[in-house]
Design a protein around this motif. Structure first.
Motif, PDB file in Angstrom:
ATOM      1  N   LEU B 178       0.863  -1.183   0.000  1.00  0.00           N
ATOM      2  CA  LEU B 178       0.000   0.000   0.000  1.00  0.00           C
ATOM      3  C   LEU B 178       0.899   1.232   0.000  1.00  0.00           C
ATOM      4  O   LEU B 178       1.983   1.204   0.586  1.00  0.00           O
ATOM      5  CB  LEU B 178      -0.864   0.011   1.266  1.00  0.00           C
ATOM      6  CG  LEU B 178      -1.597  -1.294   1.618  1.00  0.00           C
ATOM      7  CD1 LEU B 178      -2.340  -1.128   2.941  1.00  0.00           C
ATOM      8  CD2 LEU B 178      -2.569  -1.672   0.513  1.00  0.00           C
ATOM      9  N   PHE B 179       0.470   2.298  -0.627  1.00  0.00           N
ATOM     10  CA  PHE B 179       1.210   3.543  -0.456  1.00  0.00           C
ATOM     11  C   PHE B 179       0.262   4.704  -0.222  1.00  0.00           C
ATOM     12  O   PHE B 179      -0.822   4.765  -0.777  1.00  0.00           O
ATOM     13  CB  PHE B 179       2.230   3.791  -1.567  1.00  0.00           C
ATOM     14  CG  PHE B 179       1.686   4.100  -2.931  1.00  0.00           C
ATOM     15  CD1 PHE B 179       1.059   3.133  -3.690  1.00  0.00           C
ATOM     16  CD2 PHE B 179       1.836   5.380  -3.476  1.00  0.00           C
ATOM     17  CE1 PHE B 179       0.575   3.421  -4.967  1.00  0.00           C
ATOM     18  CE2 PHE B 179       1.370   5.674  -4.742  1.00  0.00           C
ATOM     19  CZ  PHE B 179       0.726   4.696  -5.494  1.00  0.00           C
ATOM     20  N   GLU B 182      -2.743  10.446  -2.320  1.00  0.00           N
ATOM     21  CA  GLU B 182      -4.114  10.853  -2.585  1.00  0.00           C
ATOM     22  C   GLU B 182      -4.622  10.364  -3.937  1.00  0.00           C
ATOM     23  O   GLU B 182      -5.811  10.355  -4.199  1.00  0.00           O
ATOM     24  CB  GLU B 182      -4.176  12.369  -2.574  1.00  0.00           C
ATOM     25  CG  GLU B 182      -5.219  12.903  -1.663  1.00  0.00           C
ATOM     26  CD  GLU B 182      -4.923  14.355  -1.376  1.00  0.00           C
ATOM     27  OE1 GLU B 182      -4.698  15.102  -2.350  1.00  0.00           O
ATOM     28  OE2 GLU B 182      -4.917  14.739  -0.199  1.00  0.00           O
ATOM     29  N   GLY B 183      -3.675  10.011  -4.787  1.00  0.00           N
ATOM     30  CA  GLY B 183      -4.076   9.493  -6.094  1.00  0.00           C
ATOM     31  C   GLY B 183      -4.240  10.587  -7.132  1.00  0.00           C
ATOM     32  O   GLY B 183      -4.197  11.783  -6.837  1.00  0.00           O
ATOM     33  N   ASN B 184      -4.342  10.171  -8.349  1.00  0.00           N
ATOM     34  CA  ASN B 184      -4.618  11.083  -9.456  1.00  0.00           C
ATOM     35  C   ASN B 184      -5.384  10.277 -10.499  1.00  0.00           C
ATOM     36  O   ASN B 184      -5.827   9.156 -10.213  1.00  0.00           O
ATOM     37  CB  ASN B 184      -3.304  11.648 -10.009  1.00  0.00           C
ATOM     38  CG  ASN B 184      -2.322  10.538 -10.374  1.00  0.00           C
ATOM     39  OD1 ASN B 184      -2.729   9.476 -10.842  1.00  0.00           O
ATOM     40  ND2 ASN B 184      -1.049  10.769 -10.145  1.00  0.00           N
ATOM     41  N   ALA B 185      -5.538  10.810 -11.669  1.00  0.00           N
ATOM     42  CA  ALA B 185      -6.386  10.150 -12.672  1.00  0.00           C
ATOM     43  C   ALA B 185      -5.927   8.718 -12.969  1.00  0.00           C
ATOM     44  O   ALA B 185      -6.741   7.797 -13.036  1.00  0.00           O
ATOM     45  CB  ALA B 185      -6.399  10.975 -13.957  1.00  0.00           C
ATOM     46  N   SER B 186      -4.590   8.505 -13.058  1.00  0.00           N
ATOM     47  CA  SER B 186      -4.121   7.170 -13.452  1.00  0.00           C
ATOM     48  C   SER B 186      -4.042   6.212 -12.265  1.00  0.00           C
ATOM     49  O   SER B 186      -4.102   5.004 -12.437  1.00  0.00           O
ATOM     50  CB  SER B 186      -2.758   7.269 -14.150  1.00  0.00           C
ATOM     51  OG  SER B 186      -1.788   7.740 -13.254  1.00  0.00           O
ATOM     52  N   THR B 187      -3.867   6.734 -11.026  1.00  0.00           N
ATOM     53  CA  THR B 187      -3.865   5.863  -9.851  1.00  0.00           C
ATOM     54  C   THR B 187      -4.858   6.392  -8.819  1.00  0.00           C
ATOM     55  O   THR B 187      -4.484   7.056  -7.868  1.00  0.00           O
ATOM     56  CB  THR B 187      -2.475   5.789  -9.179  1.00  0.00           C
ATOM     57  OG1 THR B 187      -2.008   7.134  -8.966  1.00  0.00           O
ATOM     58  CG2 THR B 187      -1.484   5.024 -10.006  1.00  0.00           C
ATOM     59  N   PRO B 188      -6.154   6.102  -9.028  1.00  0.00           N
ATOM     60  CA  PRO B 188      -7.145   6.590  -8.072  1.00  0.00           C
ATOM     61  C   PRO B 188      -6.943   5.913  -6.719  1.00  0.00           C
ATOM     62  O   PRO B 188      -6.601   4.728  -6.660  1.00  0.00           O
ATOM     63  CB  PRO B 188      -8.471   6.174  -8.707  1.00  0.00           C
ATOM     64  CG  PRO B 188      -8.145   5.054  -9.619  1.00  0.00           C
ATOM     65  CD  PRO B 188      -6.732   5.245 -10.063  1.00  0.00           C
ATOM     66  N   LEU B 223       5.144   3.060  -8.393  1.00  0.00           N
ATOM     67  CA  LEU B 223       4.245   2.399  -7.432  1.00  0.00           C
ATOM     68  C   LEU B 223       2.854   2.156  -8.009  1.00  0.00           C
ATOM     69  O   LEU B 223       1.980   1.617  -7.330  1.00  0.00           O
ATOM     70  CB  LEU B 223       4.120   3.258  -6.168  1.00  0.00           C
ATOM     71  CG  LEU B 223       5.371   3.348  -5.284  1.00  0.00           C
ATOM     72  CD1 LEU B 223       5.211   4.453  -4.247  1.00  0.00           C
ATOM     73  CD2 LEU B 223       5.632   2.013  -4.585  1.00  0.00           C
ATOM     74  N   SER B 224       2.659   2.508  -9.284  1.00  0.00           N
ATOM     75  CA  SER B 224       1.282   2.558  -9.792  1.00  0.00           C
ATOM     76  C   SER B 224       0.603   1.192  -9.881  1.00  0.00           C
ATOM     77  O   SER B 224      -0.618   1.119  -9.946  1.00  0.00           O
ATOM     78  CB  SER B 224       1.241   3.272 -11.151  1.00  0.00           C
ATOM     79  OG  SER B 224       2.032   2.547 -12.074  1.00  0.00           O
ATOM     80  N   SER B 225       1.383   0.099  -9.813  1.00  0.00           N
ATOM     81  CA  SER B 225       0.730  -1.216  -9.814  1.00  0.00           C
ATOM     82  C   SER B 225       0.252  -1.594  -8.414  1.00  0.00           C
ATOM     83  O   SER B 225      -0.430  -2.598  -8.233  1.00  0.00           O
ATOM     84  CB  SER B 225       1.685  -2.286 -10.344  1.00  0.00           C
ATOM     85  OG  SER B 225       2.784  -2.410  -9.471  1.00  0.00           O
TER      86      SER B 225
END
Lengths: 254, 254
Positions: B178-179, B182-188, B223-225
Motif C-alpha cells: 500500500l502507499f 491521494e491518487g490522481n487520474a491514473s492511480t485513483p 508504485l502505480s501497480s
C-alpha cells in the motif's frame, strides 16, 4: 483535489489563511497584519498569485493578490469544494505533559481533526502553571494550532483553554463523554471500534485522556458514569493516545 | 490486565525486558549486561522483586530476582497471557525526515504496533547520510525502538534498516503493498477503511509513506501497480501519516 501527496509538498499545495470576515466572490478585502507579513516576506506573493482563504462562515475561497504594497489587497475568485472537518466534534481533554510532548500532541491532533482542546488539572499532573504562565502558554499553543490548521487544510481552527479538575468539569453540553482507560471490575472498558458505532454525524464528544502517570482512583471514580474505552492492547504514552483515537475516528467516518 | 492506565503509570506496570533465549518456568537464568545495569541501577531491584521478560519464542514470563550481586539471577515463575502484537505485520517504508521527526515517528509507530521499518531513499529526501552515519543512526534508532517496545509491552521488537529507492525495492515477500497517496487520474486512491476489509490475520503488508515534499512523479509511476490509499481529507505531515495508518489498523483489527 490536485493529486498532491498528503504532506506539505509546498510546491504543490496552495497556501492557506483564515479570517473571521465573511468573503464574497469578487469583493476585494485587505489581508490582516499577520497575513500581510507572511504573504510579503515568507511567500513573496505578487499581484496575480493565488492562495486559499477560509472565511468566518468556514467557506474556503480561491483568492488572488490584486495589490501588494503597504497593505495587501485580495480578491476571492471562486468557492473551493472541500470537506476537511471530521463529521463529529471531538474535544480532547488532556492535562499538560512534560517537555515538548504537549506541543507535539496538539499539533498532530489538529492535523487529525480535533475540534477543541481542554487542558484539565489531573491529580497526577507533573506540570503545574500559574495564571500568568497559562496565558502565555495559550498564546504559544494557538500559534501551533493555527499553523497546523493551515498546513493540514482545515476550515476550523481548534480552540484551547484551561479547565478545572475532572470532578468539576461541565460535560453536559456533550452528546457523549468517553475516557481512555483500560477499565477495571467496576468500570469495564469498551473497544473504541464498538463505541464508534454509537456515534452519529454532528455529535459533540468529550474524549478524556490521562497524564503520564494515568488517572488517579478518584478520577476514574468521578468518571465512572461515562464510557471507558480501550485503545488497543499496547500501552500508549499519554501524548499518543489522543492521536490513536482521532485517527481511528477519522478512518471510520471519513 | 491489572486495571492500570494506557500510559506508563510506572507504579502500576511491570518492568519489561527482552531476551533471545528461550525460558522455562523454574529454570534460573542470568540477565544480560544491559538488563543487569538497568535492574540494579535504575530499578534498584532486590531478590524477590518481579518483572516481565519476553523470550526468544515471544512468550512473556513473570520472573523474580533470585540474587542481585555482580550478576543478576532470575527465575521465570509463570507464563503471562497477553496478545500485544497487531494481527497483521506492517512494515513501515519511510524516508528519513528532518530533525527529530523520524525519531518521534519510530517511537510512536512502535507503540502503535509496527512490525518493522525500512528507510528508503526518496527522490525528495531532504536528509542524506553516508554509510558510516547510517550505521550510527541504526544503533540510535534501535535504542528508541527497544525502549518503546518495552514501555508499550510488546512481544516483538521491530527491526529497522536502510533499503534502496522506490523503484528498486523488493516487495514480493509481502501479501499487500500500500502507499499513502491521494491518487490522481491514473492511480485513483482507495480509502484506508475499504482497503482494510481485504486484509486477513497473518498478512504481511508493506505500507509506503513519502517524505516531507511528497512522492515524485517517477515514484508514483513506479508504485502505480500497487494500491494508493487516502488517509482522510486533511493533509497529514510526513511523520503523522504512518501513525494514522497504524492507529486505524489497530482499531479495526484489535
Amino acid at each position: 483535489m490536485d493529486g498532491s501527496a498528503f504532506w506539505p509538498g509546498k510546491r504543490e499545495t496552495m497556501q492557506r489563511y483564515f479570517t473571521d470576515e465573511k468573503l464574497s466572490i469578487g469583493e476585494i478585502f485587505t489581508a490582516s497584519a499577520d497575513d500581510t507579513h507572511h504573504m510579503k516576506n515568507v511567500m513573496r506573493f505578487r499581484p496575480g498569485d493565488a492562495f486559499h482563504m477560509v472565511d468566518g462562515s468556514r467557506h474556503t475561497f480561491l483568492c488572488e493578490i490584486t495589490s501588494a504594497g503597504e497593505t495587501v489587497e485580495c480578491r476571492p475568485l471562486e468557492l473551493v469544494e472541500e470537506a476537511p472537518e471530521l463529521p463529529v466534534d471531538i474535544t480532547v481533554y488532556c492535562p499538560l505533559l512534560k517537555g515538548e510532548k504537549f506541543d507535539w500532541m496538539i499539533q498532530k491532533a489538529t492535523e487529525l481533526g480535533a475540534h477543541a482542546f481542554s487542558i484539565y488539572d489531573a491529580d497526577r499532573s507533573i506540570v503545574k502553571l500559574d495564571e500568568k504562565k497559562r496565558r502565555k502558554r495559550i498564546e504559544r499553543y494557538m500559534k501551533i494550532i493555527r499553523e497546523a490548521s493551515e498546513q493540514s487544510r482545515r476550515q476550523h481552527i481548534p480552540e484551547i483553554d484551561f479547565v478545572p479538575a475532572v470532578k468539576e468539569l461541565s460535560l453536559d453540553a456533550f452528546d457523549h463523554v468517553l475516557f481512555a482507560y483500560e477499565g477495571n471490575a467496576s468500570t469495564p472498558a469498551a473497544s473504541l471500534n464498538e463505541t464508534l458505532q454509537a456515534l452519529s454525524g454532528g455529535d459533540r464528544i468529550a474524549f478524556i485522556f490521562g497524564p503520564e502517570g494515568g488517572f488517579s482512583e478518584a478520577e476514574t471514580e468521578a468518571l465512572s458514569s461515562h464510557n471507558s474505552i480501550r485503545l488497543g492492547p499496547r500501552i500508549l504514552r499519554a501524548e499518543t493516545a489522543p492521536l490513536y483515537a482521532l485517527s481511528a475516528i477519522s478512518a471510520t467516518f471519513e
